[in-house]
Scaffold this active site. Structure first.
Site, short mmCIF file in Angstrom:
data_model
loop_
_atom_site.label_atom_id
_atom_site.label_comp_id
_atom_site.label_asym_id
_atom_site.label_seq_id
_atom_site.Cartn_x
_atom_site.Cartn_y
_atom_site.Cartn_z
CE LYS A 162 -1.18 -3.74 -3.41
NZ LYS A 162 -2.23 -3.98 -2.39
CE LYS A 164 0.89 -0.31 -2.18
NZ LYS A 164 -0.49 -0.19 -1.67
CG ASP A 189 -3.02 -0.44 -4.05
OD1 ASP A 189 -3.88 0.45 -4.18
OD2 ASP A 189 -2.78 -0.99 -2.94
CD GLU A 214 -5.33 -2.89 -3.64
OE1 GLU A 214 -4.54 -3.66 -4.22
OE2 GLU A 214 -5.35 -2.76 -2.40
CG ASP A 239 -7.21 -1.39 0.31
OD1 ASP A 239 -7.75 -1.47 1.44
OD2 ASP A 239 -5.96 -1.34 0.20
CE LYS A 263 -4.94 -3.50 2.70
NZ LYS A 263 -4.51 -2.11 2.42
N GLY A 291 -2.73 -6.64 2.87
CA GLY A 291 -1.72 -6.60 3.92
C GLY A 291 -1.45 -5.17 4.35
#
Ligand code: OSB
Ligand code: MG
Length: 369
Positions: A162, A164, A189, A214, A239, A263, A291
């Site tokens: 993943k 960012k 994400d 995401e 998320d 999460k 996470g």
């Protein structure tokens, strides 16, 4: 089980490398460890709030006050039939799910230890003996650095990457990653860095057959995500938006996402995490475990959560060594060459606490009850 005392400890842990998201860089974590004492034993939880109220409204200091003044006093002295009772008992607190979750997960750990069973069993997990692992890689200073990091994580065996993204670090960077790694499981994400006005720009990401994108839009905006999803071939994974099982129901009904990241802190602990899991499972929506740069307690809780059946995609639960020179548990969380974490069978969250190290990291401590 009778909850007699709650001990809060705030610890400080420098990250091995800074972690950059669309909302900023983190160099050092300040987390709260929650020790819940009852019937002669202790259970442990970790508050996953950040150091600043940028991912959500919470941060370390707000979580401390919520726990000390609202959440812990509601539970102390109470006889609980089970850890499921914690969520409704603290539901009068609006928001502040991570503070609530730190205590809730500690009580689940206590309940498991009192029975002498592993936490994964206590929460009804156990669908798999090994958790599939991915990594989350922050925004880097250069594309070259990002490519190098990805190569290193793949060499360690991690099953998906993943990255960012944010405006100015998105389509062109993803293209270069794809060119270099044409066959890997890749996702991006955005941590709410875009708006619907960026829909055409985000549509260019469809060229790179990402597993998902995401949380591209507003942290609390399910409706706009539904509008964007209708324009994208790439599945949206929510998320920040999903704080309750009801949010999951609404997002699914509106077709705002094809995947959900769960999460523990964001949904206030195991009870609601299971309900989100169940809602998604019924709708045929896969989930994975997110996470929050956790230390060992939070990491071990994530491993337990990811043994529920619908956690079918690799999560952001990775080895302690990616973040910490030394973790607060023994042994640290480790991954296999297959990019998995082997689930442990010891009671509670399954690892031993390094009390001496925790004491050295503690910057404040308060006992309630
Ligand atoms: O959005 O998943 C996120 C870290 C801090 C805040 C938000 C997020 C993250 C991560 C880290 O992606 C994942 C990890 O703990 O490895
Ligand atoms: Mg995220």
């Amino acid at each position: 089980m009778k909850l007699e005392r709650v001990i809060l400890r705030q610890i400080r842990m420098p990250l091995l490398h800074f972690f950059e998201t669309s909302f900023g860089r983190t160099f050092e974590r300040h987390m709260i460890l929650v020790e819940a004492q009852g019937d002669g034993m202790s259970g442990w939880g970790e508050v996953t709030a950040g150091e600043n109220p940028f991912y959500n409204e919470e941060w370390t200091d707000s979580a401390w006050m919520i726990l000390r003044d609202y959440a812990a006093p509601r539970l102390i002295g109470r006889v609980l039939a089970g850890a499921e009772e914690v969520y409704p008992l603290t539901a009068h607190i609006r928001g502040h799910n991570m503070a609530r979750g730190g205590l809730e997960t500690a009580v689940w750990d206590l309940a498991a230890r009192l029975e002498g069973v592993p936490l994964w069993k206590k929460i009804g997990g156990g669908a798999r003996r090994e958790i599939p692992c991915g990594v989350s890689i922050g925004i880097q200073d250069s594309v070259e650095q990002l490519l190098e990091k990805i190569a290193g994580e793949l060499a360690s065996g991690y099953q998906r990457i993943k990255m960012k993204i944010k405006p100015g670090w998105d389509v062109d960077v993803v293209r270069q990653v794809r060119e270099r790694f044409p066959a890997i499981k890749l996702m991006a994400d955005a941590n709410s860095a875009y708006t619907l006005a960026d829909a055409e720009h985000l549509r260019r990401l469809d060229d790179f057959y990402l597993m998902m994108i995401e949380q591209p839009l507003g942290h609390d905006d399910i409706v706009d995500h539904a509008e964007l999803q209708a324009k994208l071939a790439t599945p949206i994974c929510l998320d920040e938006c999903i704080r309750t099982a009801h949010h999951a129901e609404q997002a699914i009904k509106l077709r705002a996402c094809g995947i959900i990241n769960i999460k523990l802190g964001r949904v206030a602990g195991f009870a609601e995490a299971r309900r989100v899991h169940d809602v998604a499972q019924k709708a045929g929506i896969p989930v994975w475990c997110g996470g929050m740069l956790e230390a060992g307690i939070g990491r071990a809780h994530n491993v337990a959560l990811a043994t529920l059946p619908n956690f079918v995609l690799p999560g952001d639960v990775s080895a302690s060594r990616r973040y910490w020179k030394r973790d607060i548990i023994q042994p640290p969380v480790e991954t296999t060459a297959r990019g998995t974490i082997v689930v442990r069978d010891q009671p509670g969250f399954g690892y031993a606490l390094d009390h001496e190290y925790i004491a050295g990291l503690t910057v404040r401590e308060e006992s309630i009850g």
